[in-house]
Design a protein around this motif. Structure first.
Motif, short mmCIF file in Angstrom:
data_model
loop_
_atom_site.label_atom_id
_atom_site.label_comp_id
_atom_site.label_asym_id
_atom_site.label_seq_id
_atom_site.Cartn_x
_atom_site.Cartn_y
_atom_site.Cartn_z
N ALA A 175 -0.99 12.14 7.53
CA ALA A 175 -2.05 11.68 8.42
C ALA A 175 -3.42 11.74 7.73
CB ALA A 175 -2.07 12.51 9.70
N GLU A 176 -3.63 12.79 6.95
CA GLU A 176 -4.90 12.92 6.21
C GLU A 176 -5.06 11.78 5.20
OE1 GLU A 176 -4.82 16.73 4.39
OE2 GLU A 176 -5.15 17.84 6.26
N ARG A 177 -3.98 11.50 4.49
CA ARG A 177 -4.06 10.45 3.46
C ARG A 177 -4.25 9.07 4.11
NH1 ARG A 177 0.06 13.37 -0.76
NH2 ARG A 177 -1.61 13.99 -2.20
N ALA A 178 -3.60 8.84 5.24
CA ALA A 178 -3.79 7.58 5.94
C ALA A 178 -5.23 7.45 6.44
CB ALA A 178 -2.81 7.47 7.09
N ALA A 179 -5.75 8.52 7.02
CA ALA A 179 -7.12 8.48 7.54
C ALA A 179 -8.13 8.27 6.43
CB ALA A 179 -7.42 9.79 8.28
N ALA A 180 -7.85 8.79 5.26
CA ALA A 180 -8.78 8.65 4.13
C ALA A 180 -8.96 7.21 3.71
CB ALA A 180 -8.28 9.49 2.95
N VAL A 220 0.84 -1.18 0.00
CA VAL A 220 0.00 0.00 0.00
C VAL A 220 0.88 1.24 0.00
CG1 VAL A 220 -0.22 0.04 2.53
CG2 VAL A 220 -1.94 1.18 1.13
N GLY A 221 0.50 2.23 -0.81
CA GLY A 221 1.24 3.47 -0.87
C GLY A 221 0.52 4.58 -0.12
N CYS A 222 1.28 5.35 0.61
CA CYS A 222 0.74 6.54 1.30
C CYS A 222 1.90 7.50 1.49
CB CYS A 222 0.11 6.15 2.63
SG CYS A 222 -0.79 7.50 3.43
#
Length: 311
Positions: free
Chosen positions: A245-250, A234-236
């Motif tokens: 943090a925003e991209r992980a939470a999404a 998985v890429g983040c």
């Protein structure tokens, strides 16, 4: 190193969503756009508007892209008979001008079979069928024009098939096999695979599995270096911690967990991790699993700040 985008449309995506991602990946310079082959969502989320068929999707993308390669991680062997599947893949290969790559797996997600009325044999039978499917599909593709193909297996029997159509790529599109099976999977890879993929594993597990495949190749008299080594994670990626943090939470994950288990963090962190993986495992291809298909900026960020430093 070759970098590719891998998507999970069963979590919620339309064909137009996938087209936008594929075109973005093509424009950004990725080598391929891949998708999963599932009919039911996993975990949270609605999965709306519902699943899309992998090979119908790839047929559409074949006509609406021009350079990027197209494929599956992995086509489920339980979903389709091998003869018709060989026809479908060969047709999409022609529609794309020879850009298809064919990943095939035995199928594993029981609930999607129940939900859509698809038979789901026990694991031994699924793998037995999987081995026969590889023999049938590659056999059909490799049969010379004007000759016929016959096969007598326990689960599939073909008699005097004209073995048409032939794919655009000869003798056939690259065949991808993957997984963590310790015995039968490496042997199948040694016999059929152009590429072997280790999915969502830690580096030590990947090293062990690639060594098993190499040993199976050596036992068969095949050069292990003829099998491309790849991983999917998985890429983040983000330039700062707040955006990370925003991209992980999404995607319903935590940034630190993704750092441990995926390709996550700043571009520099991801470049460093990829270097470690390349040195220890010998991988030459990486699939970034992109779960937020609306975040095209992230695809472009990875292309501009990670790919040039590792490829």
């Amino acid at each position: 190193m070759d970098f590719r985008i891998f998507t999970e449309p069963q979590q919620g995506a339309t064909y137009d969503d996938l087209l936008r991602v594929a075109r973005c990946a093509e424009d950004a310079g990725y080598g391929a756009f891949f998708r999963s082959d599932h009919y039911l969502k996993m975990g949270g989320g609605t999965g709306l508007p519902g699943p899309t068929d992998a090979w119908i999707t790839l047929a559409g993308l074949a006509r609406e892209t021009s350079r990027i390669r197209l494929g599956t991680l992995m086509t489920a062997g339980t979903f389709r008979h091998p003869g018709p599947l060989a026809i479908s893949v060969a047709q999409v290969d022609h529609m794309s001008g020879g850009r298809v790559e064919f990943g095939l797996g035995s199928g594993w997600f029981a609930e999607e079979h129940t939900a859509y009325g698809i038979p789901f044999p026990d694991v031994r039978e699924r793998f037995d069928r999987y081995a026969e499917q590889l023999a049938v599909i590659t056999g059909l593709w490799q049969t010379s024009e004007g000759e016929t193909f016959s096969y007598q297996g326990q689960h599939y029997q073909l008699t005097d098939s004209p073995a048409l159509p032939k794919p655009a790529q000869r003798p056939h599109p690259p065949v991808l096999i993957g997984g963590l099976g310790a015995k039968r999977t490496p042997k199948l890879a040694a016999r059929y695979a152009d590429e072997f993929n280790v999915p969502f594993a830690d580096i030590d597990t990947a090293v062990t599995q690639f060594e098993r495949v190499a040993a199976a190749c050596a036992e068969k008299g095949r050069d292990p270096r003829s099998v491309v080594r790849s991983v999917v994670m998985v890429g983040c990626v983000a330039k700062d911690e707040a955006r990370l943090a925003e991209r992980a939470a999404a995607i319903g994950r935590e940034a630190e967990e993704l750092r441990r288990n995926g390709l996550a963090g700043s571009p520099a962190e991801v470049v460093d991790k990829l270097g470690q993986w390349k040195d220890k495992t010998g991988i030459t291809r990486v699939y970034f699993q992109m779960m937020d298909l609306g975040d095209l900026d992230q695809i472009e960020l990875i292309a501009s700040e990670v790919l040039p430093q590792v490829s």
